[in-house]
Write a protein that holds these residues in place. Sequence first.
Motif, mmCIF file in Angstrom:
data_model
loop_
_atom_site.group_PDB
_atom_site.id
_atom_site.type_symbol
_atom_site.label_atom_id
_atom_site.label_comp_id
_atom_site.label_asym_id
_atom_site.label_seq_id
_atom_site.Cartn_x
_atom_site.Cartn_y
_atom_site.Cartn_z
ATOM 1 N N VAL A 73 0.872 -1.177 0.000
ATOM 2 C CA VAL A 73 0.000 0.000 0.000
ATOM 3 C C VAL A 73 0.907 1.225 0.000
ATOM 4 C CG1 VAL A 73 -1.828 1.274 1.194
ATOM 5 C CG2 VAL A 73 -1.771 -1.230 1.338
ATOM 6 N N ALA A 74 0.675 2.128 -0.939
ATOM 7 C CA ALA A 74 1.442 3.375 -1.018
ATOM 8 C C ALA A 74 0.484 4.547 -0.821
ATOM 9 C CB ALA A 74 2.141 3.486 -2.369
ATOM 10 N N VAL A 75 0.929 5.534 -0.039
ATOM 11 C CA VAL A 75 0.092 6.690 0.272
ATOM 12 C C VAL A 75 0.895 7.968 0.074
ATOM 13 C CG1 VAL A 75 -1.389 7.773 2.009
ATOM 14 C CG2 VAL A 75 -1.053 5.304 2.053
ATOM 15 N N ARG A 76 0.238 8.967 -0.537
ATOM 16 C CA ARG A 76 0.802 10.320 -0.630
ATOM 17 C C ARG A 76 -0.103 11.218 0.196
ATOM 18 N NH1 ARG A 76 -0.678 14.332 -3.969
ATOM 19 N NH2 ARG A 76 -1.636 12.864 -5.421
ATOM 20 N N TYR A 77 0.519 11.990 1.074
ATOM 21 C CA TYR A 77 -0.203 12.863 1.993
ATOM 22 C C TYR A 77 0.143 14.324 1.757
ATOM 23 C CZ TYR A 77 0.236 8.644 4.987
ATOM 24 O OH TYR A 77 0.253 7.384 5.494
ATOM 25 N N THR A 78 -0.751 15.188 2.208
ATOM 26 C CA THR A 78 -0.370 16.546 2.561
ATOM 27 C C THR A 78 -0.267 16.520 4.081
ATOM 28 O OG1 THR A 78 -1.531 17.524 0.686
ATOM 29 C CG2 THR A 78 -1.000 18.986 2.540
ATOM 30 N N GLU A 79 0.928 16.769 4.575
ATOM 31 C CA GLU A 79 1.169 16.764 6.020
ATOM 32 C C GLU A 79 1.215 18.203 6.507
ATOM 33 O OE1 GLU A 79 4.876 15.917 8.966
ATOM 34 O OE2 GLU A 79 4.487 14.340 7.478
ATOM 35 N N ARG A 80 0.485 18.455 7.565
ATOM 36 C CA ARG A 80 0.464 19.788 8.165
ATOM 37 C C ARG A 80 0.728 19.661 9.658
ATOM 38 N NH1 ARG A 80 -3.852 19.510 4.632
ATOM 39 N NH2 ARG A 80 -3.767 21.002 2.908
ATOM 40 N N GLY A 81 1.260 20.726 10.226
ATOM 41 C CA GLY A 81 1.489 20.734 11.660
ATOM 42 C C GLY A 81 1.898 22.115 12.129
ATOM 43 N N ARG A 82 2.157 22.203 13.433
ATOM 44 C CA ARG A 82 2.537 23.476 14.048
ATOM 45 C C ARG A 82 3.449 23.195 15.226
ATOM 46 N NH1 ARG A 82 -0.412 26.907 17.865
ATOM 47 N NH2 ARG A 82 -1.980 25.264 17.901
ATOM 48 N N SER A 83 4.428 24.033 15.429
ATOM 49 C CA SER A 83 5.354 23.910 16.548
ATOM 50 C C SER A 83 4.647 24.370 17.827
ATOM 51 C CB SER A 83 6.605 24.776 16.296
ATOM 52 O OG SER A 83 7.409 24.829 17.450
ATOM 53 N N VAL A 84 4.309 23.386 18.700
ATOM 54 C CA VAL A 84 3.579 23.699 19.929
ATOM 55 C C VAL A 84 4.319 23.265 21.193
ATOM 56 C CG1 VAL A 84 1.321 23.689 18.808
ATOM 57 C CG2 VAL A 84 2.216 21.576 19.808
ATOM 58 N N ALA A 85 5.384 22.475 21.033
ATOM 59 C CA ALA A 85 6.186 22.034 22.179
ATOM 60 C C ALA A 85 7.622 21.838 21.685
ATOM 61 C CB ALA A 85 5.637 20.728 22.756
ATOM 62 N N SER A 86 8.561 21.882 22.610
ATOM 63 C CA SER A 86 9.969 21.751 22.256
ATOM 64 C C SER A 86 10.253 20.361 21.697
ATOM 65 C CB SER A 86 10.837 21.998 23.481
ATOM 66 O OG SER A 86 12.202 21.816 23.157
ATOM 67 N N PHE A 87 10.860 20.316 20.516
ATOM 68 C CA PHE A 87 11.257 19.062 19.890
ATOM 69 C C PHE A 87 12.755 18.907 20.052
ATOM 70 C CE2 PHE A 87 12.639 16.573 16.133
ATOM 71 C CZ PHE A 87 11.899 15.418 16.357
ATOM 72 N N ARG A 88 13.159 17.902 20.842
ATOM 73 C CA ARG A 88 14.576 17.603 21.080
ATOM 74 C C ARG A 88 15.375 18.823 21.546
ATOM 75 N NH1 ARG A 88 15.619 12.965 16.452
ATOM 76 N NH2 ARG A 88 13.984 11.630 17.246
ATOM 77 N N GLY A 89 14.764 19.593 22.433
ATOM 78 C CA GLY A 89 15.429 20.733 23.044
ATOM 79 C C GLY A 89 15.381 22.020 22.245
ATOM 80 N N GLY A 90 14.733 21.998 21.081
ATOM 81 C CA GLY A 90 14.645 23.199 20.247
ATOM 82 C C GLY A 90 13.565 24.151 20.736
ATOM 83 N N PRO A 91 13.546 25.355 20.160
ATOM 84 C CA PRO A 91 12.555 26.349 20.574
ATOM 85 C C PRO A 91 11.150 26.010 20.053
ATOM 86 C CG PRO A 91 13.799 27.163 18.710
ATOM 87 C CD PRO A 91 14.428 25.854 19.098
ATOM 88 N N VAL A 92 10.156 26.568 20.699
ATOM 89 C CA VAL A 92 8.771 26.482 20.247
ATOM 90 C C VAL A 92 8.483 27.775 19.487
ATOM 91 C CG1 VAL A 92 6.363 26.291 20.946
ATOM 92 C CG2 VAL A 92 8.149 25.114 22.261
ATOM 93 N N THR A 93 8.101 27.658 18.222
ATOM 94 C CA THR A 93 7.916 28.856 17.398
ATOM 95 C C THR A 93 6.453 29.210 17.157
ATOM 96 O OG1 THR A 93 7.904 27.664 15.299
ATOM 97 C CG2 THR A 93 10.071 28.340 16.183
ATOM 98 N N GLY A 94 5.545 28.261 17.337
ATOM 99 C CA GLY A 94 4.143 28.515 17.035
ATOM 100 C C GLY A 94 3.846 28.569 15.548
ATOM 101 N N ARG A 95 4.883 28.423 14.732
ATOM 102 C CA ARG A 95 4.697 28.491 13.273
ATOM 103 C C ARG A 95 4.141 27.184 12.731
ATOM 104 N NH1 ARG A 95 10.175 31.276 11.119
ATOM 105 N NH2 ARG A 95 9.289 30.616 9.132
ATOM 106 N N GLU A 96 3.506 27.286 11.562
ATOM 107 C CA GLU A 96 2.908 26.120 10.906
ATOM 108 C C GLU A 96 3.757 25.682 9.722
ATOM 109 O OE1 GLU A 96 -1.064 27.326 9.895
ATOM 110 O OE2 GLU A 96 -1.722 27.225 11.984
ATOM 111 N N TYR A 97 3.532 24.445 9.292
ATOM 112 C CA TYR A 97 4.196 23.931 8.093
ATOM 113 C C TYR A 97 3.205 23.097 7.288
ATOM 114 C CZ TYR A 97 4.549 19.147 9.828
ATOM 115 O OH TYR A 97 4.253 17.885 10.272
ATOM 116 N N GLU A 98 3.552 22.926 6.016
ATOM 117 C CA GLU A 98 2.799 22.050 5.122
ATOM 118 C C GLU A 98 3.770 21.481 4.109
ATOM 119 O OE1 GLU A 98 -1.022 23.378 3.468
ATOM 120 O OE2 GLU A 98 -0.288 22.677 1.508
ATOM 121 N N MET A 99 3.653 20.175 3.859
ATOM 122 C CA MET A 99 4.529 19.535 2.876
ATOM 123 C C MET A 99 3.877 18.251 2.379
ATOM 124 S SD MET A 99 7.512 17.870 5.179
ATOM 125 C CE MET A 99 7.136 16.761 6.511
ATOM 126 N N ILE A 100 4.443 17.709 1.331
ATOM 127 C CA ILE A 100 4.027 16.416 0.813
ATOM 128 C C ILE A 100 4.883 15.350 1.500
ATOM 129 C CG2 ILE A 100 3.915 14.951 -1.244
ATOM 130 C CD1 ILE A 100 1.882 17.275 -1.174
#
Length: 133
Positions: A73-100
């Motif tokens: 089974v193969a799937v292509r997505y539009t993935e969206r998200g937002r920085s809401v918590a620190s990822f691996r010690g990085g800053p929280v930016t509140g910014r959003e992203y979108e990608m395939i």
Amino acid sequence: MSEQNKRVVLDYVDAFNRADLDAVCELFAPDALIHGALGWGGIEAARPVWSDLMRCFQISLEVDAVVAEGDSVAVRYTERGRSVASFRGGPVTGREYEMIAMEWFLVKEGHIKRRWGARDSAAMFRQLGLPFS
């Protein structure tokens, strides 16, 4: 069989979108092998990565296309998200992203045995204003 395997993968997408980590992991065979942008291994290696991604970025996967043939089974997505918590010690930016993003699954006996993921993590981090290392 292809339609049943497609249903397993769509259940994975649904569980991921609900941030239901237990439900995601239950869809994988105990000896599953998972390949992704942040590494590879069994479910014990993927679980903490998925937990961090769900918690830190509130990822949402929108299925753009799905193809199933036999056990694959193969799937292509539009993935969206937002920085809401620190990822691996990085800053929280509140910014959003979108990608395939794309994933390829091997499904056997109602469970995911293999998963390969392809996503442009550098573009994601750039959109979020996070360092990529």
